[in-house]
Design a protein around this motif. Sequence first.
Motif, PDB file in Angstrom:
ATOM      1  N   ILE A  85       0.859  -1.193   0.000  1.00  0.00           N
ATOM      2  CA  ILE A  85       0.000   0.000   0.000  1.00  0.00           C
ATOM      3  C   ILE A  85       0.893   1.241   0.000  1.00  0.00           C
ATOM      4  CG2 ILE A  85      -1.968   1.159   1.093  1.00  0.00           C
ATOM      5  CD1 ILE A  85      -2.596  -1.439   2.560  1.00  0.00           C
ATOM      6  N   GLY A  86       0.867   1.977  -1.084  1.00  0.00           N
ATOM      7  CA  GLY A  86       1.692   3.186  -1.210  1.00  0.00           C
ATOM      8  C   GLY A  86       0.897   4.394  -0.766  1.00  0.00           C
ATOM      9  N   VAL A  87       1.097   4.785   0.488  1.00  0.00           N
ATOM     10  CA  VAL A  87       0.372   5.960   0.988  1.00  0.00           C
ATOM     11  C   VAL A  87       1.293   7.181   0.988  1.00  0.00           C
ATOM     12  CG1 VAL A  87      -1.265   6.727   2.751  1.00  0.00           C
ATOM     13  CG2 VAL A  87      -0.739   4.305   2.579  1.00  0.00           C
ATOM     14  N   ALA A  88       2.582   6.955   0.922  1.00  0.00           N
ATOM     15  CA  ALA A  88       3.537   8.071   1.036  1.00  0.00           C
ATOM     16  C   ALA A  88       3.340   9.094  -0.071  1.00  0.00           C
ATOM     17  CB  ALA A  88       4.960   7.513   0.963  1.00  0.00           C
ATOM     18  N   ASN A 125      12.277  11.289  -9.495  1.00  0.00           N
ATOM     19  CA  ASN A 125      12.478  10.155  -8.589  1.00  0.00           C
ATOM     20  C   ASN A 125      11.832   8.912  -9.188  1.00  0.00           C
ATOM     21  OD1 ASN A 125      13.972  10.928  -6.347  1.00  0.00           O
ATOM     22  ND2 ASN A 125      12.223  12.014  -5.442  1.00  0.00           N
ATOM     23  N   PRO A 126      12.293   7.738  -8.811  1.00  0.00           N
ATOM     24  CA  PRO A 126      11.622   6.521  -9.281  1.00  0.00           C
ATOM     25  C   PRO A 126      10.200   6.459  -8.728  1.00  0.00           C
ATOM     26  CG  PRO A 126      13.219   6.008  -7.555  1.00  0.00           C
ATOM     27  CD  PRO A 126      13.405   7.456  -7.895  1.00  0.00           C
ATOM     28  N   ASP A 127       9.274   5.903  -9.505  1.00  0.00           N
ATOM     29  CA  ASP A 127       7.901   5.707  -9.018  1.00  0.00           C
ATOM     30  C   ASP A 127       7.857   4.339  -8.324  1.00  0.00           C
ATOM     31  OD1 ASP A 127       5.159   5.045  -8.730  1.00  0.00           O
ATOM     32  OD2 ASP A 127       4.671   6.578 -10.220  1.00  0.00           O
ATOM     33  N   ILE A 128       7.826   4.369  -7.011  1.00  0.00           N
ATOM     34  CA  ILE A 128       7.942   3.137  -6.210  1.00  0.00           C
ATOM     35  C   ILE A 128       6.742   2.223  -6.461  1.00  0.00           C
ATOM     36  CG2 ILE A 128       8.160   2.226  -3.855  1.00  0.00           C
ATOM     37  CD1 ILE A 128       9.388   4.990  -3.095  1.00  0.00           C
ATOM     38  N   LEU A 129       5.554   2.806  -6.432  1.00  0.00           N
ATOM     39  CA  LEU A 129       4.331   2.019  -6.620  1.00  0.00           C
ATOM     40  C   LEU A 129       4.314   1.367  -8.006  1.00  0.00           C
ATOM     41  CD1 LEU A 129       1.506   1.126  -5.692  1.00  0.00           C
ATOM     42  CD2 LEU A 129       0.633   3.338  -6.447  1.00  0.00           C
ATOM     43  N   VAL A 152      -2.162  -1.303  -3.668  1.00  0.00           N
ATOM     44  CA  VAL A 152      -3.128  -0.232  -3.430  1.00  0.00           C
ATOM     45  C   VAL A 152      -2.372   1.091  -3.495  1.00  0.00           C
ATOM     46  CG1 VAL A 152      -4.836   0.721  -1.828  1.00  0.00           C
ATOM     47  CG2 VAL A 152      -4.403  -1.756  -1.854  1.00  0.00           C
ATOM     48  N   GLY A 153      -2.904   2.039  -4.269  1.00  0.00           N
ATOM     49  CA  GLY A 153      -2.264   3.350  -4.367  1.00  0.00           C
ATOM     50  C   GLY A 153      -3.150   4.439  -3.815  1.00  0.00           C
ATOM     51  N   PHE A 154      -2.564   5.579  -3.613  1.00  0.00           N
ATOM     52  CA  PHE A 154      -3.304   6.774  -3.193  1.00  0.00           C
ATOM     53  C   PHE A 154      -3.102   7.849  -4.246  1.00  0.00           C
ATOM     54  CE2 PHE A 154      -5.172   6.949   1.098  1.00  0.00           C
ATOM     55  CZ  PHE A 154      -4.969   5.630   1.477  1.00  0.00           C
ATOM     56  N   ALA A 170      -2.804   3.838 -15.336  1.00  0.00           N
ATOM     57  CA  ALA A 170      -1.409   4.044 -15.743  1.00  0.00           C
ATOM     58  C   ALA A 170      -0.473   3.204 -14.876  1.00  0.00           C
ATOM     59  CB  ALA A 170      -1.049   5.519 -15.622  1.00  0.00           C
ATOM     60  N   LYS A 171      -0.773   3.115 -13.585  1.00  0.00           N
ATOM     61  CA  LYS A 171       0.115   2.369 -12.683  1.00  0.00           C
ATOM     62  C   LYS A 171      -0.255   0.891 -12.639  1.00  0.00           C
ATOM     63  CE  LYS A 171       1.248   6.405  -9.921  1.00  0.00           C
ATOM     64  NZ  LYS A 171       2.296   6.876  -9.077  1.00  0.00           N
ATOM     65  N   LYS A 172      -1.340   0.525 -13.316  1.00  0.00           N
ATOM     66  CA  LYS A 172      -1.805  -0.874 -13.401  1.00  0.00           C
ATOM     67  C   LYS A 172      -2.012  -1.495 -12.015  1.00  0.00           C
ATOM     68  CE  LYS A 172       0.196  -1.954 -17.915  1.00  0.00           C
ATOM     69  NZ  LYS A 172       1.092  -0.813 -18.181  1.00  0.00           N
TER      70      LYS A 172
HETATM   71  O1  C5P Z   1       1.664   9.728  -9.468  1.00  0.00           O
HETATM   72  P1  C5P Z   1       1.322  10.106  -8.076  1.00  0.00           P
HETATM   73  O2  C5P Z   1       2.502  10.624  -7.302  1.00  0.00           O
HETATM   74  O3  C5P Z   1       0.151  11.020  -7.917  1.00  0.00           O
HETATM   75  O4  C5P Z   1       0.866   8.720  -7.439  1.00  0.00           O
HETATM   76  C1  C5P Z   1       0.518   8.591  -6.105  1.00  0.00           C
HETATM   77  C2  C5P Z   1       0.683   7.169  -5.674  1.00  0.00           C
HETATM   78  O5  C5P Z   1       1.918   6.648  -6.149  1.00  0.00           O
HETATM   79  C3  C5P Z   1       0.746   7.039  -4.197  1.00  0.00           C
HETATM   80  O6  C5P Z   1       0.261   5.762  -3.867  1.00  0.00           O
HETATM   81  C4  C5P Z   1       2.228   7.157  -3.901  1.00  0.00           C
HETATM   82  O7  C5P Z   1       2.597   6.559  -2.679  1.00  0.00           O
HETATM   83  C5  C5P Z   1       2.842   6.449  -5.068  1.00  0.00           C
HETATM   84  N1  C5P Z   1       4.130   6.996  -5.530  1.00  0.00           N
HETATM   85  C6  C5P Z   1       5.281   6.243  -5.395  1.00  0.00           C
HETATM   86  N2  C5P Z   1       6.474   6.723  -5.817  1.00  0.00           N
HETATM   87  C7  C5P Z   1       6.562   7.924  -6.395  1.00  0.00           C
HETATM   88  C8  C5P Z   1       5.418   8.714  -6.552  1.00  0.00           C
HETATM   89  C9  C5P Z   1       4.222   8.223  -6.100  1.00  0.00           C
HETATM   90  O8  C5P Z   1       5.201   5.126  -4.837  1.00  0.00           O
HETATM   91  N3  C5P Z   1       7.728   8.379  -6.816  1.00  0.00           N
END
Ligand code: C5P
Length: 402
Positions: A275-278, A307-311, A324-326, A343-345
């Motif tokens: 769950i990516g809440v950050a 930055n890398p997109d962790i989710l 789960v994303g936010f 987009a994030k599938k």
């Molecule tokens: O694309 P955006 O930043 O709006 O997406 C939000 C979601 O993607 C959140 O769940 C956030 O934790 C995650 N995220 C991530 N890594 C990033 C940017 C966003 O995991 N670099």
Amino acid sequence: MRSIMKQTQTKRIVLGLTGGIAAYKTAELARLLVKQNVDVQVAMTEAACRFITPATMQALSGRPVLVNQWDATENSMAHISASRAADAIVIAPATADFIAKLALGLAGDLLSTLCLARDCPLLVAPAMNKQMWENPATQRNIAQLIADGVTILGPACGVQACGEEGMGRMLEAEELARDILAFFQPKLLSGVKVLLTAGPTYEAIDAVRGITNRSSGKMGYAVAQAALELGADVILISGPTALSKPQGAQVEDVTSAAEMFDAVKQHVADADIFIGVAAVADYRAAQVSEQKIKKGEGKLTLELTPNPDILAYVAGLPKPPFCVGFAAESENLREYAEAKRRAKKIPLLAANLAQQAIGSDANELILFDDAGEHVLPHSDKLTLARALLRHAVKLYQQGKQQ
Ligand code: C5P
């Protein structure tokens, strides 16, 4: 339509007070439990009535208070019927004396009789002076209660009514209400590993300056708490926050997005749910200056790199956990959120308005999944987190059956 926010069913508890100064906190506890739809039957020892009146507890619980076992006007079998009707008995405050009675199985007054005659769980919130708490007799009695299957809530450390400082303070009403409600949550995630990110990230520019955002971490910590309540093994990767750690979670503190990414990569192989809440910073400084950058006369241009997109990374793994994303948006919430989910599938995304969500204690969420959208109405973040997790667990379990 049955609301997605509804708890499974109303719980009934007997709230027992014994004679301690912390009884004043139990008045607030009764109020909080009633607010959460818990049916509260108060029972008090005579000593408890010296600290707080039955009239106060009756007004807050909405029911006559049980005090005297010899009062046959209402119900001559109160000790049996009250405990039979209850889903749990909670003793708060529980004095050293009452704990000793419980450990021995004594039944000399209505409340101890009720405890002995119960066929439901017993939760005990000790409240006493630190010497009484540390006394080997009390420790022996507590160990006995634990061995008997009783749940002990607290105590906490801090300044005591007697002026001394140490262990023995009863937990605060909000903490007790949280623990009692958690106790009733079905353990749907027992044995399931949940990996979460929470809070902001901080991207250094130089030795003293950096880029961050106003995320408080409250929503992420609430989701971690809700997962713990469901029995999950929780690993929380947390950016810088001022919050106390959710008890029972393995917490890893990180500062930057790169550190958060490393920590996630280290744990993701074992995770069943991510769950990516950050609120991860989208950019960081291309070059971090080791020394403080000196002020100059003209403009200063800062070069940023994404930055890398962790989710997106986790969701793109060959065998991804349930993700789960936010999404925090300031406009076009529905459109942007659903586009982001695709987009994030990811199977589930919780969207909120940034101006309403960031830093606040309450919020409103819209969940997006393959079936469409589900509104979680305005509520405190823990209530929202519980509803979000109930929905996520349903999808997670459906996915496992396929
Ligand atoms: O694309 P955006 O930043 O709006 O997406 C939000 C979601 O993607 C959140 O769940 C956030 O934790 C995650 N995220 C991530 N890594 C990033 C940017 C966003 O995991 N670099």
